[in-house]
Design an enzyme around this catalytic site. Structure first.
Site, short mmCIF file in Angstrom:
data_model
loop_
_atom_site.label_atom_id
_atom_site.label_comp_id
_atom_site.label_asym_id
_atom_site.label_seq_id
_atom_site.Cartn_x
_atom_site.Cartn_y
_atom_site.Cartn_z
N SER A 133 0.79 -1.24 0.04
CA SER A 133 -0.03 0.06 0.03
C SER A 133 0.74 1.21 -0.10
CB SER A 133 -0.88 0.08 1.23
OG SER A 133 -1.32 1.18 1.43
N TYR B 88 -2.21 -0.86 10.59
CA TYR B 88 -1.97 -1.04 9.05
C TYR B 88 -0.65 -0.64 8.53
CZ TYR B 88 -3.60 -1.32 4.33
OH TYR B 88 -4.06 -1.38 2.72
N1 LIG Z 1 -8.81 -1.23 -0.57
C1 LIG Z 1 -7.86 -0.28 -0.66
O1 LIG Z 1 -8.01 0.90 -0.44
C2 LIG Z 1 -6.44 -0.74 -0.52
C3 LIG Z 1 -5.58 0.06 -0.58
C4 LIG Z 1 -4.13 -0.06 -0.75
C5 LIG Z 1 -3.81 -1.41 -0.53
N2 LIG Z 1 -4.66 -2.52 -0.33
C6 LIG Z 1 -4.51 -3.72 -0.10
O2 LIG Z 1 -4.99 -4.47 -1.39
C7 LIG Z 1 -5.03 -6.06 -0.68
C8 LIG Z 1 -6.78 -6.28 -0.99
O3 LIG Z 1 -7.39 -5.31 -0.60
P1 LIG Z 1 -9.13 -5.40 -0.91
O4 LIG Z 1 -9.39 -4.13 -0.84
O5 LIG Z 1 -9.16 -6.25 -2.05
O6 LIG Z 1 -9.58 -6.03 0.57
P2 LIG Z 1 -10.77 -6.79 0.87
O7 LIG Z 1 -11.33 -6.72 2.33
O8 LIG Z 1 -11.86 -6.73 -0.29
O9 LIG Z 1 -10.11 -8.43 0.55
C9 LIG Z 1 -9.36 -9.07 1.38
C10 LIG Z 1 -9.57 -10.53 1.01
O10 LIG Z 1 -8.37 -11.28 1.87
C11 LIG Z 1 -9.21 -12.21 2.80
N3 LIG Z 1 -8.38 -12.67 4.14
C12 LIG Z 1 -8.46 -11.80 5.10
N4 LIG Z 1 -7.70 -12.30 6.20
C13 LIG Z 1 -7.43 -13.40 5.45
C14 LIG Z 1 -6.67 -14.67 6.11
N5 LIG Z 1 -5.94 -14.68 7.25
N6 LIG Z 1 -6.58 -15.82 5.24
C15 LIG Z 1 -6.79 -15.66 3.88
N7 LIG Z 1 -7.60 -14.57 3.42
C16 LIG Z 1 -7.75 -13.73 4.45
C17 LIG Z 1 -10.64 -11.75 3.00
O11 LIG Z 1 -11.59 -12.60 3.32
C18 LIG Z 1 -10.74 -11.14 1.63
O12 LIG Z 1 -11.50 -11.75 0.67
C19 LIG Z 1 -4.78 -5.88 0.67
O13 LIG Z 1 -3.69 -6.18 0.78
C20 LIG Z 1 -5.09 -4.34 1.10
O14 LIG Z 1 -4.10 -4.06 2.10
C21 LIG Z 1 -6.18 -1.99 -0.34
#
Ligand SMILES: NC(=O)c1ccc[n+]([C@@H]2O[C@H](COP(=O)([O-])OP(=O)(O)OC[C@H]3O[C@@H](n4cnc5c(N)ncnc54)[C@H](O)[C@@H]3O)[C@@H](O)[C@H]2O)c1
Ligand SMILES: *[C@@H]1O[C@H](CO)[C@@H](O)[C@H](O)[C@H]1NC(C)=O
Length: 317
Positions: free
Chosen positions: A173, A186
């Site tokens: 991120s 985070y």
């Molecule tokens: N959404 C944002 O604004 C954003 C910004 C920057 C980075 N990110 C990063 O992108 C990645 C994906 O984010 P997203 O927005 O799709 O989030 P999301 O919450 O939509 O999806 C995350 C997924 O990870 C799974 N998960 C959580 N804990 C788990 C575990 N212990 N074992 C296996 N699976 C697990 C959840 O069930 C979910 O399906 C993350 O690493 C997040 O930190 C997101």
């Protein structure tokens, strides 16, 4: 004498890469073909994971989908199969290293071949002020966003190294490169993810395992619901930095992955706060944050989370 020649070579190389990478911003290099690759995506049931699965499928790869949530993971597999792709689902808690190693072995046995690309995408955020945040939630962020990277890489890197072929992708991120208030769990875990990824990338190069590529993906806020409510100054958000469309974010990440780019910040504008963090005095950054409204951008996010929790607990009772 040799020292001076090495120094000269190094300087020329530094200049060469600056020029090459500048040109690449405009003239994109050819993307590598990935049909026939076996891509494992963690957190595949979530917003970005689901789109990554479909994008890798579009490019001809087969996908192994890992998520702790069986139903959302199956949903992703369904979308992939509707597009004519091959998807294999596993319910895995990536924080449990025994679960990771066991399922890695299962994948190898079920499919009879090695995972060649690993996309560490699963991620969580506590969404509470640190002092209000239960200890378990803080630990969970560290375990999912950081510790899990060790377990999955330990499970899949050995075969990649043996073949000198593979790709490790870490979805970190921009909050792994600079920070803001009220997301201590985070930021700590994502800074850790960045450190882990970069050290691993250096290790592969130092060991001359040049066939195993690495890509670090650092997106700004994406519209997946993870940071819903988070808000910077209206004018800035409108004209400079609005939350990313998930499809756009994944497409940009794919562009980087398919040309073996080591790092990508999405959007490009976010390289700026990364640089200013390193170059400007701390106070200069603080006043910039204040001007942009990014000092308190997490306040409404945490408020929204609280409301959500309250509503849910009311419903349960
Ligand atoms: N959404 C944002 O604004 C954003 C910004 C920057 C980075 N990110 C990063 O992108 C990645 C994906 O984010 P997203 O927005 O799709 O989030 P999301 O919450 O939509 O999806 C995350 C997924 O990870 C799974 N998960 C959580 N804990 C788990 C575990 N212990 N074992 C296996 N699976 C697990 C959840 O069930 C979910 O399906 C993350 O690493 C997040 O930190 C997101
Ligand atoms: C799993 O995913 C489904 C569908 O996205 C969602 O409705 C459900 O709340 C999730 N379950 C958990 C425990 O997060």
């Amino acid at each position: 004498m040799i020292f001076l020649m090495d120094l000269q070579m190094m300087v020329l190389d530094v200049i060469y890469f600056i020029i090459r990478n500048s040109i690449r911003i405009v003239l994109r290099p050819r993307t590598k073909p990935i049909d026939g690759e076996l891509v494992l995506i963690t957190g595949a049931g979530g917003g970005l994971g689901q789109i990554f699965a479909q994008e890798f499928t579009k490019h001809g790869a087969e996908v192994v989908l890992w998520d702790i949530n069986t139903s959302s993971n199956e949903q992703t597999a369904k979308l992939v199969r509707e597009k004519g792709g091959k998807a294999y689902t596993y319910t895995v808690d990536v924080t449990d290293r025994h679960d990771v190693y066991r399922n890695a072995e299962l994948v190898r046995r079920d499919l009879g071949r090695d995972v060649t690309m690993l996309v560490n995408n699963a991620g969580v955020v506590a969404g509470e002020r640190m002092l209000d945040c239960p200890d378990e939630m803080i630990e969970r962020s560290m375990k999912v966003n950081c510790h899990a990277l060790f377990w999955t890489v330990k499970a899949f890197l050995p075969q990649m190294k043996a073949q000198n072929h593979g790709h490790i992708v870490t979805i970190a991120s921009v909050l792994g490169l600079f920070s803001t208030a009220c997301v201590e769990d985070y930021c700590a875990s994502k800074f850790a993810a960045v450190g882990f990824h970069e050290s691993l990338a250096h290790e592969l190069l130092a060991d001359e395992v040049d066939g195993v590529k690495t890509t670090l993906v650092c997106p700004y806020i994406v519209d997946t619901g993870m940071f819903s409510g988070c808000k910077i100054r209206e004018e800035v958000e409108q004209f400079l930095l609005s939350p990313l469309d998930p499809q756009y974010c994944v497409e940009q990440a794919m562009n980087a992955i398919l040309v073996d780019q080591p790092l990508v910040c999405i959007p490009r504008l976010t390289y700026l706060p990364f640089l200013s963090r390193a170059l400007l005095p701390w106070e200069s950054n603080v006043v910039t944050y204040r001007f942009m409204g990014s000092d308190k951008c997490m306040y409404p996010f945490i408020e929204a989370r609280k409301q959500l929790l309250l509503n849910n607990s009311v419903k349960v009772e």
